[in-house]
Write an enzyme that holds these catalytic residues in place. Structure first.
Site, PDB file in Angstrom:
ATOM      1  N   HIS A  77      -2.909  -4.382  -1.711  1.00 57.27           N
ATOM      2  CA  HIS A  77      -3.360  -5.681  -1.208  1.00 57.27           C
ATOM      3  C   HIS A  77      -2.284  -6.756  -1.325  1.00 57.27           C
ATOM      4  O   HIS A  77      -2.357  -7.776  -0.655  1.00 57.27           O
ATOM      5  CB  HIS A  77      -4.717  -6.093  -1.808  1.00 57.27           C
ATOM      6  CG  HIS A  77      -4.725  -6.642  -3.196  1.00 57.27           C
ATOM      7  ND1 HIS A  77      -4.986  -5.876  -4.309  1.00 57.27           N
ATOM      8  CD2 HIS A  77      -4.555  -7.902  -3.656  1.00 57.27           C
ATOM      9  CE1 HIS A  77      -4.971  -6.651  -5.391  1.00 57.27           C
ATOM     10  NE2 HIS A  77      -4.713  -7.888  -5.018  1.00 57.27           N
ATOM     11  N   ASP A 213      -4.877   1.412  -4.928  1.00 56.03           N
ATOM     12  CA  ASP A 213      -4.319   0.100  -4.558  1.00 56.03           C
ATOM     13  C   ASP A 213      -2.822   0.021  -4.902  1.00 56.03           C
ATOM     14  O   ASP A 213      -2.404  -0.778  -5.737  1.00 56.03           O
ATOM     15  CB  ASP A 213      -5.127  -1.002  -5.268  1.00 56.03           C
ATOM     16  CG  ASP A 213      -5.000  -2.354  -4.562  1.00 56.03           C
ATOM     17  OD1 ASP A 213      -4.133  -2.470  -3.685  1.00 56.03           O
ATOM     18  OD2 ASP A 213      -5.760  -3.280  -4.902  1.00 56.03           O
ATOM     19  N   SER A 648      -2.564  -9.180 -10.121  1.00 58.53           N
ATOM     20  CA  SER A 648      -2.535  -8.075  -9.168  1.00 58.53           C
ATOM     21  C   SER A 648      -1.127  -7.526  -9.121  1.00 58.53           C
ATOM     22  O   SER A 648      -0.172  -8.287  -8.947  1.00 58.53           O
ATOM     23  CB  SER A 648      -2.883  -8.577  -7.766  1.00 58.53           C
ATOM     24  OG  SER A 648      -4.241  -8.833  -7.675  1.00 58.53           O
TER      25      SER A 648
HETATM   26  N1  GLU Z   1      -8.234  -8.518  -7.474  1.00 61.04           N
HETATM   27  C1  GLU Z   1      -7.663  -9.725  -7.984  1.00 61.04           C
HETATM   28  C2  GLU Z   1      -7.129 -10.555  -6.846  1.00 61.04           C
HETATM   29  O1  GLU Z   1      -6.655 -10.021  -5.899  1.00 61.04           O
HETATM   30  C3  GLU Z   1      -6.519  -9.539  -8.932  1.00 61.04           C
HETATM   31  C4  GLU Z   1      -6.691  -9.421 -10.332  1.00 61.04           C
HETATM   32  C5  GLU Z   1      -7.787 -10.224 -10.939  1.00 61.04           C
HETATM   33  O2  GLU Z   1      -8.063 -11.346 -10.504  1.00 61.04           O
HETATM   34  O3  GLU Z   1      -8.321  -9.697 -11.902  1.00 61.04           O
HETATM   35  O4  GLU Z   1      -7.181 -11.774  -6.873  1.00 61.04           O
END
Ligand code: GLU
Length: 720
Positions: A77, A213, A648
């Site tokens: 991502h 990911d 991330s």
């Molecule tokens: N999935 C989160 C994001 O893309 C990243 C890590 C998190 O916030 O724990 O913002």
């Protein structure tokens, strides 16, 4: 900070996004007992160098070097915008994934730059000395900003330096952070989106997860190893430090640590400030983004062109929207506001008995008054604040107008974002936006935005929008608003790449002379944005005066070291791989496997695993990357690391500093950890490095071998 103090309370250091220099102050024995096998000084020595230098920032994401040839591991991502830039319907890299057959095929990523941490210097005294006695809060803000710009300019005098002054907890401490910036970052490998984002927005911010990911990037340099401009590097960059791959991964119970660049948390806020986030900021954000996602989703269903153009923006709105809901839910579930208020009462009572901390009460009350003031024009300011950042034609018009205005000032007097050092970043934004726009959708989104302004209560409206709408009867209804939006966009050249490039070089006068209706509207709106900025700056000046006083009292009350709130600077967090109980009677295991991908697969997005992966899953138990206990290829795992957005892509390391995975998310119950750490549910989600190795061998064909070789991964036959 005393190591003894830190060791005194069980589990204490597991909470905390520690700055590299704080790590050296944590009790060594305690760290060893947790599972750290290398000396803490190997992470970040007193000269500011060590393994953590391999933890690199790429803007909104983190990443880490995993080979001596400049290979970086981050999240799918985080590389999504590069995939989107290079995708066409004929060559759809989002759907198919990408692997460079050799280094000459690696794809330059527009807008992606790698910044390697180099040094950090405490500049608190210099910053504080820059504020003259009697300065009001706006003057205070400007003096601090000005001093910061001077420090940055001196720091960036040698070539390729990227520096910044970061305030910790509103100004308890200021650090000058020096990094070395490499603009030539290229995409090496990304799995198909159906692997990299398996589960999509449905699974996002939750557990169990089954996403691969991953993405691999490479930093390119000139022949001498110095940073090269985008696409102009001639050799792979050779980093001083990199993380070796731990082929055995990590098992439940193992110690892990995570290094990266967490963006923003609110733990140092007082209860009134948290309430503003919980009651206004996150709910409004969720509602607004939901509406925009729905508009984009409808457009994407009807057109392949719209799907490709909008994919990146939609994905990031979907991520933020679900995050916002998670914050609201977590704050309510954990009764975080009530707990915060109770804690604050305790601290205030403690302060009463200690005359040396008495100013902290006044600081607290003034911080609360600032929030009350902010709430008065909250809705309009919120909408104004949403005008810059998404790549709509209006955002671009505002960017052009402000850029022209700021260029008329000497560099050191400009808004920092528009200083010469950011020229190429502004150019990137203006250029890259082209592939992100879809004309019909822009018109609908623009009309939606205008309608939201039109619906503001009288007395709190935007003069620029009011002038545009006019006062004819029915001017606030959907149809005339849509017609105005359409007319402004149709009459404007801002959405044309070539014209936009020309506009970026024009003066304010020249932009006015164009009589471009969108630019004219942007000029009018910009006056309101500048007014908002003045108010924000004044408030920030006040916060820099008040928060440190309050936080020093809180630290004295706590009697233990506290890691500062996240602020996009390098942090490290210590943790263990472990499951959790999201609710009564439920235990979540800390590890998922390929069998789970097969089980979740419905063939319908976002649960449509590629046939090749499903086929490979059948014999996964025999794969050399299978986990001996799980008898399957491990996919994702949980740990109790203290993370947030910006983490991330953070490398996840074992006690020897070897790579066991890459962080990509948090569990639903932990989204609100931005407001406070709860060890019961504090779980971050990482993708297991063994899944990456398995994917490379399954999907990357002949290109896999040289990549595994440079990571130092054993050949199939040689692995124990
Ligand atoms: N999935 C989160 C994001 O893309 C990243 C890590 C998190 O916030 O724990 O913002």
């Amino acid at each position: 900070m005393s190591g003894l103090l830190l060791a005194a309370r069980e589990g204490l250091a597991l909470e905390g996004k520690w700055t590299p220099d704080q790590v050296g102050q944590i009790d060594v024995e305690w760290l060893r007992a947790q599972g750290l096998e290398i000396p803490p000084a190997a992470l970040w020595g007193s000269d500011g160098a060590g393994l953590l230098e391999a933890a690199v920032s790429i803007g909104d994401c983190s990443t880490g070097f995993i080979s001596p040839e400049g290979l970086l591991l981050t999240n799918h991502h985080c590389a999504f915008s590069i995939l989107q830039q290079h995708s066409t319907s004929a060559r759809d890299l989002i759907t198919n994934g990408f692997v460079a057959k050799d280094r000459s095929e690696e794809l330059p990523g527009g807008g992606v730059r790698a910044t390697i941490p180099h040094r950090s210097t405490d500049v608190t005294a210099e910053i504080e000395a820059a504020v003259s006695a009697g300065a009001d809060d706006l003057a205070r803000f400007r003096a601090i900003e000005r001093k910061g710009k001077e420090l940055v300019a001196a720091c960036e005098a040698p070539p390729h330096r990227r520096c910044r002054v970061a305030a910790f907890d509103g100004g308890v401490r200021y650090l000058l952070l020096e990094g070395i910036e490499y603009p030539d970052v290229r995409l090496v490998y990304a799995p198909p989106v159906a692997v990299g984002d398996f589960g999509g927005a449905v699974d996002n911010w939750s557990w169990p997860r089954h996403a691969g990911d991953f993405a691999l990037l490479r930093v390119w340099a000139d022949a001498g190893g110095a940073p090269a401009e985008k696409g102009e590097g001639t050799a792979a960059f050779k980093p001083k430090h990199w993380f070796r791959v731990a082929e055995k991964g990590a098992e439940p119970g193992d110690f892990v640590m995570l290094a990266g660049y967490p963006s923003t948390t609110f733990r140092s806020f007082i209860a009134a400030e948290m309430a503003e986030r919980a009651e206004l900021w996150f709910p409004r954000r969720a509602a607004l983004y939901r509406a925009w996602i729905d508009i984009m989703a409808t457009a994407s269903q009807g057109s392949e062109e719209a799907r490709l153009a909008l994919a990146d923006r939609m994905k990031s709105f979907a991520n933020s929207e679900k995050n916002a809901r998670g914050q609201v839910a977590g704050i309510a579930r954990g009764r975080l506001l009530e707990k915060k208020a109770a804690e604050e009462r305790e601290i205030l009572a403690w302060i009463e008995a200690r005359p040396e901390h008495r100013p902290a009460r006044a600081a607290h009350d003034e911080l609360a008054a600032l929030v009350a003031e902010q709430r008065r024009s909250w809705d309009r300011d919120f909408l104004l604040g949403r005008l810059l950042g998404d790549d709509r034609p209006l955002d671009l018009a505002l960017l052009l107008v402000r850029w022209a205005g700021e260029r008329e000032k000497p560099d050191l007097e400009r808004d920092p974002e528009y200083m010469e050092r950011n020229r190429s970043r502004i150019a990137d934004r203006l250029e890259l936006a082209q592939r992100q726009m879809h004309p019909m959708t822009e018109e609908i989104l623009f009309a939606d935005l205008l309608a939201r302004f039109a619906a503001l209560p009288e007395g709190s409206r935007s003069p620029a929008v009011e002038a545009l709408l006019g006062d004819e009867k029915g001017a606030r209804e959907a149809r005339p608003i849509r017609a105005k939006a359409a007319a402004l966009l149709a009459g404007s050249k801002v959405a044309e790449a070539r014209e936009r490039e020309r506009m970026a070089a024009e003066t304010v006068e020249q932009l006015h002379a164009r009589r471009d209706p969108l630019l004219d509207f942007a000029f009018a709106l910009d006056r309101e944005l500048l007014d908002l900025k003045d108010r924000d700056d004044r408030r920030e000046g006040a916060v820099s005066r008040l928060r440190p006083v309050w936080r020093r009292a809180v630290a004295a009350w706590a009697g233990k070291p506290i890691a500062p709130d996240a602020n996009r600077t390098l942090r490290v967090t210590f943790a263990h791989v472990q499951g959790y109980a999201p609710r009564d009677g439920v235990w979540m295991k800390p590890q998922t496997t390929l069998a789970g991908v097969v089980e979740k697969n419905t063939g319908v997005e976002p649960f449509a695993a590629p046939g090749k992966l499903l086929a490979a899953a059948a014999s996964a138990a025999k794969s050399r990357w299978a986990d001996p206990a799980a008898r399957d290829v491990p996919v994702d795992f949980l740990a109790d690391a203290d993370t947030t957005g910006g983490n991330s892509g953070s490398p996840v390391l074992n006690g020897r500093g070897e790579l066991v995975g890459v962080n990509f998310d948090r569990v639903w119950e932990n989204v609100a950890n931005d407001f406070g750490f709860n060890p019961d549910v504090a779980r971050n989600v990482s993708a297991d490095v063994r899944y990456l190795l398995f994917l490379l061998e399954t999907f990357a064909g002949d290109a896999a071998r040289p990549l595994l070789d440079e990571m130092g991964v054993s050949t199939a036959a040689a692995r124990p």
